[in-house]
Structures are given as structure tokens and as C-alpha cells.
Design an enzyme around this catalytic site. Structure first.
Site: not given
Length: 264
Positions: A129-130, A133, A190
Site C-alpha cells: 500500500h505504501e 502511494h 487511499e
């Protein structure tokens, strides 16, 4: 008249910036990106060095190998990115339930997260997930919006030179919670990172179904009190879990050549 002229010029500059900065994210969402990849990599590297000086780095070699193993499996699916050859991973000794990835290939994981992400698949959920980004250039997008909102705040050069604006740059890079400055990712960002993260972890051989278990653990960790730092600007647990289940259903069968980081 002079004030009107200044407003007109400001509008023209803003319009020019908007036209020159239009781009599309990996999922096709329209973005405004005003900073170069080199600018973002420099800000990410500088902020990471500041963090390494200010935060306590874990001396637990086993935890470092474990986090490195999970990260390596995921970043192997990313391929080379402009400005760096290898992702740098640091484990910080802190009870924070948190992790981050910065432009320029910098990843930080706090030991508190390892108590909530109870296996390699759940840790892969967060790291994927990070990294999502970074791949979707969400930091660039946030800083670009901030730059337009305050034309007098020259974030890039000031941040790189280590001036008073470095805090604003760190907030834009996703480090605002730790520094009392909040520049949260939007819900669209997100959700986009969740989609990218699911794809990355599945391609790397991690079980995407464990992403649901991870966020269920996060919900328990919050316990009705202040949520973990990782959740402070994120959608609600139930919303995220429902969206993840929908995303998992659309994924192809995940890679069965599963990494064995848990055994490290």
C-alpha cells in the site's frame, strides 16, 4: 488596479501550472503534478535522512531481515524507477503502528506495526500500500495542490535547502502525523493505493486475502481510542475492508511461489 493586475497574473500563472502539470495515475485518475521526479526523490531522500537522525533505529537484525525480505519480494515486481536502483529499508524501534514509503526508494517500518501485522502477508499489505502511494505519485499530487493553494510557499527549493519549509515538505511526503502537520491523502488516493498494493502483493506471492485480516487487526488495535498513526487519515475500517474484498474478487489467482519471510 494594481491589485487586480496581480490577481490576473496569479490566475494566469496558476492556469499555466495546471495545464503543464496534468497527468494520469496508474488507475487512470487525472492528477496535477508540478514537481519533477528528481525534485521528489531529493525531498524523499532528505526527509528520510532527517528521520534516521531523529528516530531510534532498531538493532534487531532478525526484524530488519524480515522486513527487508517482504519488501524485496514486492519491489521486485515494481521494476526500476527513475532516480534510484534499490529501495532502502529501515526498521524504526517505536511502538507506532506505522510505515511509510518515500519518493527516491525509501521505506520505513515501525516495530509497533509488526505486533499488528502478524504474518508476512499482512506486512506485505501495508508495504504494498505504501509503495502504491509512491508509484501513483501521491506525494507530488499533495505538494502540487499545496503549492497552488499558497503561491508564496516555494516548497521544493526550500525543502531541499533545509529551510523552515522542510516540515511542509515532510507532511506532503506522508510524514505529517509524526511532526504535527497534517496533509492527509484523500480517499481516492487511499483507495488507489489499496488497489495497487493488492496487485503488488499478489504478484509477489503474498495472499491478498490477508489484507482483510490486517485491517481487522487494525480495527482491534484502535479499540475505540485514538487510532494507530497509520489509520489517522484513512477511510473507516469497514469501508476499507469492503473495498478490499471487492478488489480481491477482481484479482487473478495470486502467485503460488510464496516467499518464506516468516521463517527468517
Amino acid at each position: 488596479m494594481r491589485q487586480y493586475t496581480h490577481l490576473l497574473l496569479g490566475g494566469l500563472v496558476a492556469s499555466s501550472m495546471l495545464l503543464s502539470g496534468c497527468s494520469s495515475s496508474p488507475t487512470g485518475r487525472q492528477q496535477m503534478l508540478l514537481f519533477s521526479e528528481n525534485d521528489m526523490s531529493q525531498m524523499g531522500a532528505q526527509s528520510f535522512e532527517q528521520l534516521k537522525q531523529q528516530e531510534k533505529i532498531s538493532t534487531d537484525a532478525k526484524k530488519q531481515r524480515y522486513v527487508q525480505c517482504v519488501t524485496d519480494a514486492i519491489t521486485a515486481k515494481v521494476g526500476p524507477l527513475q532516480g534510484f536502483d534499490k529501495w532502502e529499508v529501515v526498521v524504526f524501534d517505536s511502538d507506532q503502528v506505522n510505515a511509510f514509503a518515500l519518493p527516491g526508494g525509501k521505506i520505513g517500518v515501525y516495530t509497533g506495526l509488526l505486533k499488528v501485522a502478524t504474518n508476512q502477508d499482512q506486512l506485505a499489505t501495508v508495504i504494498g500500500h505504501e509503495i502504491g502511494h509512491v508509484l501513483a505519485q501521491h506525494s507530488n499530487e499533495r505538494l502540487s495542490r499545496s503549492q497552488l493553494a499558497d503561491a508564496g510557499l516555494q516548497i521544493t527549493g526550500a525543502a531541499i535547502s533545509g529551510s523552515q519549509y522542510s516540515g511542509a515538505a515532510m507532511a506532503g511526503l506522508g510524514l505529517g502525523v509524526q511532526y504535527g502537520i497534517l496533509m492527509p491523502y484523500g480517499r481516492a488516493q487511499e483507495s488507489e493505493s489499496d488497489i495497487i498494493g493488492l496487485q503488488l502483493m499478489a504478484e509477489a506471492g503474498f495472499d491478498p486475502n490477508q489484507s482483510v485480516s490486517l485491517w481487522q487487526n487494525m480495527a482491534k488495535a484502535s479499540g475505540g481510542n485514538q487510532p494507530p498513526e497509520l489509520l489517522s487519515t484513512h477511510p473507516s475500517h469497514d469501508t476499507r475492508i469492503d473495498d478490499l474484498k471487492e478488489g480481491i474478487a477482481s484479482l487473478p489467482a495470486y502467485n503460488q511461489a510464496k516467499p518464506n519471510c516468516d521463517a527468517i
